[in-house]
Design an enzyme around this catalytic site. Sequence first.
Site, PDB file in Angstrom:
ATOM      1  CE  LYS A  38      -0.996  -1.137   5.678  1.00 14.13           C
ATOM      2  NZ  LYS A  38      -1.200  -2.055   6.818  1.00 14.13           N
TER       3      LYS A  38
ATOM      4  CB  SER B  94       2.404  -2.645   8.127  1.00 10.98           C
ATOM      5  OG  SER B  94       1.016  -2.922   8.148  1.00 10.98           O
TER       6      SER B  94
ATOM      7  CB  SER C 213      -0.520  -3.266  10.788  1.00 13.49           C
ATOM      8  OG  SER C 213       0.645  -4.039  10.663  1.00 13.49           O
TER       9      SER C 213
END
Lengths: 485, 492
Positions: free
Chosen positions: A76, A151, A175
Amino acid sequence: MNDITNQSLDEIIKKIKSKEISSVELTKLFIKNIENAKKLNTFVTTAFEQALDNAKKFDDNPNFDQLLPGIPLAVKDLFCTSNIRTTAGSNILNNFVPTYESTVTKNLWDNGAFLLGKLNCDEFAMGSSNETSHFGNVINPVGDKLVPGGSSGGSSSALAADLTPATIGTDTGGSIRQPASFTGTVGLKPTYGLCSRWGIVAFASSLDQAGPMTKTVTDCSLMLEAMSGFDEKDSTSIKKEKEKYSKNLKDNIKGLKIGIPKEYRVNNMPKEIDKLWENGKKILKDLGAKIIDISLPHTKYALPTYYIVAPAEASSNLARYDGVRYGHRSKKGKDLIEMYENTRSEGFGDEVKRRILIGTYVLSSGYYDAYYLKAQKVRQLIKKDFDDNFTKVDAILTPSTPSSAFKIGEKTDNPVSMYLNDIFTVPANLAGLPAIAFPAGLDNKGYPLGLQLIGKVLDEQKILNIAYAFEKNCKFNNEIKKWWV
Amino acid sequence: MVGMSKDKFDYFIKGDKDNYEVIIGLEVHAQVLSKSKLFSGSSTKFGGEPNKQVSLIDSAFPGMLPVINEECVKQAVRTGLGLNAKINNYSVFDRKNYFYADLPQGYQISQYKNPIVGEGKVLLDMPYGSKQIGIERLHLEQDAGKSIHDLDPSNTYVDLNRSGIALMEIVSKPDLRSPDEVNAYIKKLRSIMRYLGTCDGNMQEGSLRADVNVSVRKIGDKKFGTRCEIKNVNSIKFMQMAIEYEAARQVELLESGKQIDQETRLFDTKKNETRSMRSKEDAHDYRYFPDPDLLPLKLEPSLVDDLKKSLPELPDKKKERFIKDYGLNIYEANVLVSEKEISNYYEEVAKISDKKLTATWMMGDLFAMLNEKNLNISESPISAKDFAELIQSIKSGEISGRIAKEVFEIMVESGDNPKKIIESKGMKQQSDPKELEKLINEILKKDKGKVDQYKAGKEKLFGFFVGQVMKASGGKANPQLTNEILKKFLKK
């Protein structure tokens, strides 16, 4: 050379160890997949050259005793990576190249893995659909109109599309777990303090935790083992011996007590989610676990509490993005204040601005007691709910999301309906507890659905074991057609 | 305005209608003496090249986290103990949020509701007696960087070397009543912290600065007036000037029937006036909340006990001991304990020489010389050992006080040992009665006329004879012996 990119991390490691495939060959396969998957918009930055260099270094001098020998991994874009641009999905960090490596990614590299690229995410991890990213929304490989969750949407999408053998995300209110559920993958949010936050772009410091996102529970245990550990650079890091989650993974869950919290049966919950939950209970019961009805009475306050605490911390954490030292700086403005205003107006997207405003408001003099302080008190009550019940049960089983993946654009005009997506995931963040989301079935449209197990503090091994036993006995098939190629 | 008399407090502002009392409270910012910053490993050294003592944490890069520097915590506890204050075993770091170019995080990590040190007290020795000043609290916080506005006409430069250095904010109760008390209070705080080694107290380098809260009220009133805060004053003289200006300004407002607005003001050192910086309405809303990156600070009681045990003797205790053991008066004791180095020097000399004479000579000639040369005592050209020898020589009668002053001068210039100077220059006092009698006899014989006059009743001439003896002996005649012999001879 067979394409093994659709296999689990565990299988791939076996093939590396048996020299069935070299690290360079493996890396090239993933690079090919990534180049063919531009439509999904999962990568913000790729590091192919560096990855191939590292793969060659591994092949020249392999160490097969490592947990992740010669494994390329995309992560990420919230993890700072040395000399590789790190954007947090934001325009304000569009040009930011850290000189340092986050502890969690460093742990992965120290275990033999290397960086393949940086994955798209909601801006500063604020979002549940990956639609707030400055770099555009990510598409769920499950269907071309679907969000991948957020997310960590780039992470879930890349994983499900075989663009990385495993990945890591961060989970502040769900997330990791929500995108895992939307893509039919496994995601674990560890106990607060198990993984170092050092070098991760902060969203809400008291809630943020990094965790693994993988295709299987075995992979999850492997990744968690590699990434976790005490870090003296993070004052909230827990000092304890490193655990061998993968070695200790067991599928015998006989006699374990599984709590079913009645408060998670929310109004308007789709029938298929209810069915999924019932089916989950049945599978665990058949495996010898005891199902116990419990009550977590403050659950209904979790979401409002979360949406006070998280923005409050974020409003302060994001104050450093002022254009003075790094990142975007507006060319407009005749004095310091105007420079700030223009920099932040141009640098931040709407959702980030919304949360900064909410956070600033709830911390303001005259509102602090009514919002922030009250939310902190409720947070303690939510934590106490769990403490009380964990004297009776070993883990708690809930759905991980109130629905399957929704359509791109479906909720962007209604922030509150978007926030409601976190309803099952935020309590574990507020209480600092470990929670794992794992695939448990498909809805009537054929989209994946997930269940969640919440464990006691530092009881990752137990929820991994339960999920592992579940995985072996659940006929879940997440065959994804590569329509984007 | 009325000045201060020696033994009675009488500082007040005289208005046309009433006399006013001045109420002062100080928030002193003292830089903690430590090698590294409060939450990072960067150096705290003063005067380095700009932005060379800055870590990723100090400059607030993404993902950076603060880790508390244990030494800074210990220094705050030591200071708290030195201020006779309550040490809080549980304290919390909060974020004070505001935007400024030299504040990289966009917030200052400070302590708001739960400071590390609670109430304490400081004793001041004023000419009108001893006065106790209450300490409200002491908390730890980060210093900001420096904005430099005068290097370029259109840009501001930022130096982050200071960013993140530990500060102790020491908040007094509104117990101070005059610029003199403020002077005594700052000096006392500085002295205590220097004894403890917790702050170097260097005001020129900004290690010690203060926000000054000033209000006035009619003498006899119980209620405090509205206060104004004068920000960031960095010398005692400026604090005193700012207070005098501000108190007079407030009295003038009140006397003309106006109200005082609670506000933050700046002291303009060039114009000697305070100016409004921002009003209460414009005051920052700092949105304090507990810093989630840091756990509450919990002190082990054993740590506090250990620090307590290892505390050095502090000025108040030392003063009492100096009075008791060395027979000094309060004034002498106060001066000699004001700096740890001075008290050490004094004790080193006094333990082998006359205690009172040492005090007199230190506070007289030694301090005058140091002052003139702008040296502190640890840079003194005269070592304690040599100074002790000088005092011994005076006490034993080997040299007179007058000669001693000459020896002292030579010691300062040459750095030589006093014994060596006395011997090589033949400065030893003439104390042999026979030699002196012989010398005096000759002088008296030479001036028979004056002797007769003296004997006839002109006793003033005694001084003349003493002068003659001193002249003839090159100043070395023992004055006491000279007196005795002269008296004896002139009686005959």
